[in-house]
Design a protein around this motif. Structure first.
Motif, PDB file in Angstrom:
ATOM      1  N   LYS A  81       0.843  -1.216   0.000  1.00  0.00           N
ATOM      2  CA  LYS A  81       0.000   0.000   0.000  1.00  0.00           C
ATOM      3  C   LYS A  81       0.876   1.264   0.000  1.00  0.00           C
ATOM      4  N   GLU A  82       1.966   1.228   0.780  1.00  0.00           N
ATOM      5  CA  GLU A  82       2.866   2.377   0.840  1.00  0.00           C
ATOM      6  C   GLU A  82       3.508   2.629  -0.514  1.00  0.00           C
ATOM      7  N   LEU A  85       1.357   4.824  -2.950  1.00  0.00           N
ATOM      8  CA  LEU A  85       1.414   6.269  -2.745  1.00  0.00           C
ATOM      9  C   LEU A  85       2.763   6.839  -3.169  1.00  0.00           C
ATOM     10  N   THR A 124      -9.049  11.149  -0.597  1.00  0.00           N
ATOM     11  CA  THR A 124      -9.274   9.712  -0.323  1.00  0.00           C
ATOM     12  C   THR A 124      -8.980   8.889  -1.562  1.00  0.00           C
ATOM     13  N   THR A 137      -9.068   0.888   1.919  1.00  0.00           N
ATOM     14  CA  THR A 137      -8.702   2.314   1.897  1.00  0.00           C
ATOM     15  C   THR A 137      -7.187   2.448   1.761  1.00  0.00           C
ATOM     16  N   PHE A 139      -5.788   5.516   1.045  1.00  0.00           N
ATOM     17  CA  PHE A 139      -5.462   6.803   1.678  1.00  0.00           C
ATOM     18  C   PHE A 139      -6.752   7.465   2.145  1.00  0.00           C
ATOM     19  N   GLN A 140      -6.678   8.078   3.343  1.00  0.00           N
ATOM     20  CA  GLN A 140      -7.856   8.760   3.900  1.00  0.00           C
ATOM     21  C   GLN A 140      -7.381  10.024   4.608  1.00  0.00           C
ATOM     22  N   SER A 141      -7.848  11.213   4.153  1.00  0.00           N
ATOM     23  CA  SER A 141      -7.397  12.484   4.745  1.00  0.00           C
ATOM     24  C   SER A 141      -7.912  12.667   6.169  1.00  0.00           C
ATOM     25  N   LYS A 144      -4.915  10.995   7.840  1.00  0.00           N
ATOM     26  CA  LYS A 144      -3.622  11.546   7.442  1.00  0.00           C
ATOM     27  C   LYS A 144      -3.852  12.879   6.726  1.00  0.00           C
ATOM     28  N   SER A 146      -4.001  15.574   3.904  1.00  0.00           N
ATOM     29  CA  SER A 146      -4.099  15.438   2.447  1.00  0.00           C
ATOM     30  C   SER A 146      -2.770  15.846   1.824  1.00  0.00           C
TER      31      SER A 146
END
Length: 465
Positions: A81-82, A85, A124, A137, A139-141, A144, A146
């Protein structure tokens, strides 16, 4: 009356403060409205640039297609997942300069007229399975901050939201899983937030409010000036009324004594026993004559000393300053009964002045008489003369002095210092006024410096020529 004026001043100040607060509130509301309109106009002008610009649209296609392939690799567990991003960051960083350059060209083509920065942030990234039941998920602002996707980097504090975009897509791909090529489909939800930063937007909003701010300042200054003028006029009228009342009281007091004496003398002359005494009749007639002269002098003082400098017709002549002033001071000194007054003269000067001797003598004598009237025991009067530039006479005494608050009004008509000790001295408040008018008629000036219980200094300055 004084209490009413104070209440009026306090009420006026409170009214002015209330008006200022209301005006400030309206200006603040107008500022907020203008700001909202300005931000709204700017948002509208840039909100669809991404959609209508072919160059920006093609750049968006590049990172979107790349990201779908990255997500596909994640979906089959080839990357973490990392990594998703990190790889997205690297891709958008590589095309970001091109994106900013093309975006700036689009803004310039719209002739916005001010510097504007734009950014697209990721809020997101959610991966859905084919049934839409189990979400993953990425990424979720909410958990974390944005992060920047494209555009220039600036903080949220200095920016404004333009729009929120939601990219929903189902993507099919082929990947080798356990040695076999398989077709897999996933649903992707990608939410972004568009933000803008306008350099100096506060100044732009204030510039749009310039006419309102100028009008508000003008209205405030007008109301303040009107209020100040009204209060000043009210206080002035109150002082004039007090001075007139004081003058009437003084002149009434001055007239009562000779009138009472004349009445008494007239009654005496009517008595039969007095008619038979020629010596008494002669004395009574002399008394009537003296009181008549005194009344005439009082009337002349009011009439003559009330003249303004425009009404004084000067008959100027050239005189030797030293001889002339020595003569005035010597004559004045001889007219005094008191031996406790010391004159210190420093008027040995080789200069000629052009003056009206009658009027100028009156002015100097008024100042000297003033010093004697308000003097103390063992009074010292210093008289100094200088003619280096203009002709200057300084008359200094060690009398009771004048409070500072009265100095500004000392040369006003009928004005007398409101002090019980001073008011024990008779007068109509015209001597110094007349002196001032005489000096003004000679194109000169008269000043006074004084301190209570230490004395006063009167300075007269007139042009030499």
């Amino acid at each position: 009356m004084r209490k009413k004026i104070k209440l009026l001043i306090i009420a006026s100040i409170l009214g002015l403060l209330s008006l200022s607060l209301v005006q400030g509130y309206l200006i603040n509301n107008t500022y907020k409205l203008k700001k909202d309109v300005f931000i709204s106009e700017t948002k509208k002008s840039i909100s669809r640039i991404d959609d209508v610009s072919p160059s920006l649209d093609s750049i968006n296609d590049v990172w979107q297609n790349y990201f779908l392939n990255v997500v596909a690799d994640y979906y089959v567990k080839k990357i973490s997942k990392e990594d998703v991003l990190i790889m997205l960051h690297k891709k958008t960083d590589s095309i970001n300069n091109s994106y900013i350059e093309n975006y700036q060209k689009e803004i310039e083509s719209k002739n916005i007229g001010y510097n504007l920065k734009f950014q697209k942030k990721v809020k997101t990234i959610i991966l859905l399975d084919s049934l839409g039941v189990k979400n993953d998920t990425l990424f979720q602002s909410a958990t974390k901050p944005s992060f920047l996707l494209l555009g220039k980097n600036f903080s949220n504090k200095d920016s404004h939201n333009v729009s929120n975009s939601l990219w929903l897509t189902d993507h099919s791909f082929v990947r080798e899983i356990n040695g076999k090529r398989k077709s897999v489909t996933f649903n992707l939800q990608f939410q972004t937030e568009d933000r803008m930063n306008i350099d100096g937007w506060e100044k732009i909003v204030f510039r749009r409010m310039t006419s309102l701010l100028i009008l508000s300042v003008i209205i405030f200054l007008f109301v303040f000036g009107l209020l100040y003028y009204s209060i000043k006029n009210l206080i002035t009228q109150k002082k004039i009324a007090d001075i007139k009342t004081d003058f009437v009281n003084n002149i009434t007091h001055e007239l009562k004594t000779p009138l009472s004496t004349l009445t008494l003398a007239t009654k005496m002359l009517k008595k039969e026993e007095i008619k038979m005494q020629p010596k008494v009749i002669e004395n009574t007639i002399n008394t009537i004559e003296r009181q008549n002269i005194r009344l005439q002098k009082l009337i002349d003082e009011v009439l003559n000393n009330s003249l303004g400098y425009q009404e004084i017709k000067l008959n100027k002549e050239t005189v030797n300053a030293s001889d002339y002033l020595n003569m005035i001071v010597d004559d004045f000194q001889l007219s005094l009964d008191s031996k406790e007054i010391t004159f210190n003269k420093n008027i040995i000067i080789n200069a000629e002045i052009i003056i009206d001797k009658f009027y100028f003598t009156t002015a100097v004598l008024n100042i000297l008489e003033n010093a004697v009237k308000y003097g103390k025991d063992n009074l010292n009067i210093d008289i100094n003369v200088d003619a280096k530039k203009d002709f200057t006479i300084s008359i200094k005494d060690n009398g009771i002095g004048i409070p500072k608050k009265h100095l500004a009004f000392l040369f006003d008509k009928f004005y007398r210092v409101g002090n019980k000790e001073v008011h024990n001295v008779k007068g109509l408040g015209l001597g110094l006024y007349y002196t001032h008018q005489i000096i003004k008629a000679h194109k000169g000036e008269v000043f006074v410096e004084s301190e209570e219980n230490k004395g006063s200094t009167f300075t007269v300055i007139i042009p030499v020529k």
